[in-house]
Design an enzyme around this catalytic site. Structure first.
Site, mmCIF file in Angstrom:
data_model
loop_
_atom_site.group_PDB
_atom_site.id
_atom_site.type_symbol
_atom_site.label_atom_id
_atom_site.label_comp_id
_atom_site.label_asym_id
_atom_site.label_seq_id
_atom_site.Cartn_x
_atom_site.Cartn_y
_atom_site.Cartn_z
ATOM 1 N N GLY A 1 0.778 -1.230 0.000
ATOM 2 C CA GLY A 1 0.000 0.000 0.000
ATOM 3 C C GLY A 1 0.811 1.282 0.000
ATOM 4 O O GLY A 1 0.243 2.370 -0.126
ATOM 5 N N GLY B 1 4.586 -3.316 -3.242
ATOM 6 C CA GLY B 1 4.555 -3.629 -4.674
ATOM 7 C C GLY B 1 4.841 -2.354 -5.433
ATOM 8 O O GLY B 1 5.968 -2.064 -5.843
ATOM 9 N N ARG B 2 3.806 -1.546 -5.570
ATOM 10 C CA ARG B 2 3.880 -0.271 -6.283
ATOM 11 C C ARG B 2 5.092 0.572 -5.862
ATOM 12 O O ARG B 2 5.796 1.112 -6.714
ATOM 13 C CB ARG B 2 2.589 0.506 -5.961
ATOM 14 N N CYS C 1 -12.190 -1.139 -29.903
ATOM 15 C CA CYS C 1 -13.551 -0.694 -30.189
ATOM 16 C C CYS C 1 -14.490 -0.887 -29.009
ATOM 17 O O CYS C 1 -15.703 -0.762 -29.146
ATOM 18 C CB CYS C 1 -14.085 -1.415 -31.422
ATOM 19 N N TYR D 1 1.692 -2.104 -12.148
ATOM 20 C CA TYR D 1 0.305 -2.346 -12.567
ATOM 21 C C TYR D 1 -0.012 -1.743 -13.930
ATOM 22 O O TYR D 1 -1.066 -1.149 -14.139
ATOM 23 C CB TYR D 1 -0.684 -1.835 -11.502
HETATM 24 C C1 LIG Z 1 -1.214 -6.439 -4.172
HETATM 25 C C2 LIG Z 1 -0.759 -6.826 -2.827
HETATM 26 C C3 LIG Z 1 0.318 -6.173 -2.242
HETATM 27 C C4 LIG Z 1 1.030 -5.002 -2.880
HETATM 28 O O1 LIG Z 1 0.250 -3.848 -2.842
HETATM 29 P P1 LIG Z 1 0.880 -2.440 -3.297
HETATM 30 O O2 LIG Z 1 -0.270 -1.509 -3.117
HETATM 31 O O3 LIG Z 1 1.326 -2.567 -4.697
HETATM 32 O O4 LIG Z 1 1.996 -2.143 -2.356
HETATM 33 C C5 LIG Z 1 0.762 -6.630 -1.021
HETATM 34 N N1 LIG Z 1 0.161 -7.673 -0.388
HETATM 35 C C6 LIG Z 1 -0.902 -8.310 -0.920
HETATM 36 C C7 LIG Z 1 -1.518 -9.448 -0.191
HETATM 37 C C8 LIG Z 1 -1.402 -7.914 -2.141
HETATM 38 O O5 LIG Z 1 -2.458 -8.537 -2.665
#
Ligand SMILES: *Cc1c(COP(=O)(O)O)cnc(C)c1O
Length: 391
Positions: free
Chosen positions: A240, A277-278, A342, A372
């Site tokens: 997150g 992740g992000r 389309c 993403y």
């Molecule tokens: C997608 C996900 C993340 C990563 O989330 P980000 O917002 O990209 O940091 C971490 N843990 C779980 C379980 C996820 O599904």
């Protein structure tokens, strides 16, 4: 390596609180160097040095928290390799992600299965490969995992507020306090090793207090676990962590201050991990595509790009607003931007202020687009997947 400091927004007191650290982005000169060799289709250009810097910055901000990269954000093997070299662990949702990591030599002990609902076949496969840690958020999933792998190490995903996240996940996953007691007592009955707690504050979370609330709730669950005779030893504070696009964000250092204070009194026996992740991959990359046509419809200006919702720019449909960079200097007017397919859902933005002189053949550069985008792209309607160029 050249980096530029992203624009600092200065218009609201909110910004003064949150814009505390200069965020970095890939320099556009790298894009220009690629385009000199010609253009065939949309591409993402990723600088792995920036990913390494983000990983190190995350570690420095939270020395007690071990990052496990969420593979889904960008599963390119070259991205994964850079993170492996930095010492990252990983978080997976599927066995394809597991196989990819194993093929790159990741030790199976560093891979956590964090998808709360897994098919029986997937759990069997992961267990056969040696995955040790599995998440759950229901009594049924607990029984499923234990029936396949009685000695699995398990962590419980709890519900936390997603206030201030651009992608609120609340509701889809996470057991509520009322259900936690039943899961704990079932684990005791099954002699299962329920040993951890996790939560996910929602992606692109701009409210750092959500982590504090999640950690406080996790501590409460640890107490319940101990009282039932379980031995908690994992806190997983999820993903997150936000990146800059058009809105101000709290820096990782500000988020870390709150997290570090909240974990300070946790026993050293508790291993603490996170699942960014992000945050690790987004600002390492530019997404590049091209205007294929323009039109005026009922007085409104429309333009069509060779990549849209299906070509990787899908997070706009969930409310994310990217910065759009072009080579044109004309007066900004409202444009509606669509992808090349389309399908009527393939509209990226309406009344976006962009230069009025944009036209067929112009390039569109989207900074901070390493997460993403390519991971979501499909071949729908016969349009090619974007290339990924790694430097
Ligand atoms: C997608 C996900 C993340 C990563 O989330 P980000 O917002 O990209 O940091 C971490 N843990 C779980 C379980 C996820 O599904």
């Amino acid at each position: 390596m050249k980096m530029h400091v992203a624009t600092v927004h200065q218009n609201a007191s909110f910004d003064a609180i949150f814009d505390t650290h200069p965020e970095t982005s890939l320099d556009l000169s790298h894009v220009e160097a690629v385009l000199k060799k010609g253009y065939k289709k949309p591409f993402l250009i990723v600088d792995r040095a920036l990913i390494r810097n983000k990983f190190r910055r995350f570690r420095a901000a939270m020395p007690r928290v071990h990052p496990h990269y969420a593979v889904k954000a960008n599963p390119d093997p070259r991205v994964l390799t850079a993170l492996i070299e930095e010492g990252s662990g990983f978080e997976i949702a599927s066995i394809a992600e597991l196989d990819l990591l194993l093929s790159l030599g990741v030790p199976v002990a560093d891979i956590f299965y964090s998808n709360p609902i897994k098919s029986r076949a997937y759990v069997e496969y992961a267990a056969a490969k040696g995955v040790e840690w599995y998440v759950l958020d229901s009594v049924e999933e607990l029984r499923k995992i234990v029936s396949i792998k009685p000695d699995a190490k398990l962590y419980l995903r709890i519900d936390t507020p997603n206030i201030g996240s651009d992608w609120p996940l609340a509701g889809k996953f996470g057991s509520h306090l009322a259900d936690v007691k039943e899961i704990i007592s079932e684990a005791v009955k099954l002699k299962a090793d329920l040993a951890g707690v996790t939560f996910h504050v929602g992606s692109q979370c701009r409210n750092p207090q959500n982590w504090r609330v999640g950690i406080e709730r996790a501590k409460g669950v640890f107490t319940d676990m101990e009282q039932s005779g379980l031995k908690p030893r994992l806190l997983n504070i999820g993903g997150g962590y936000p990146v800059r696009h058009t809105k101000p964000i709290p820096s990782i250092e500000i988020i870390a201050e709150i997290i570090n204070a909240a974990i300070e009194d946790l026993s050293p026996e508790i291993h603490i991990m996170a699942e960014p992740g992000r945050y690790l991959v987004s600002d390492s990359a530019y997404f590049v595509c091209q205007v294929v046509g323009t039109a005026t419809r009922n007085g409104k200006r429309w333009m069509y790009w060779d990549a849209g919702i299906f070509g990787g720019i899908i997070e706009v449909s969930e409310g994310l607003r990217y910065e759009i960079v072009t080579d044109r200097k004309g007066k900004k007017i409202p444009w509606t931007v669509a992808g090349p397919t389309c399908d009527s859902v393939d509209i990226l933005m309406r009344d976006e202020l962009l230069p009025e002189d944009l036209q067929e053949g112009d390039f569109i550069y989207i900074p901070n687009a390493g997460a993403y985008t390519t991971a979501y792209a499909s071949n729908f309607n016969g349009f090619p997947l974007p290339d990924v160029i790694v430097i």
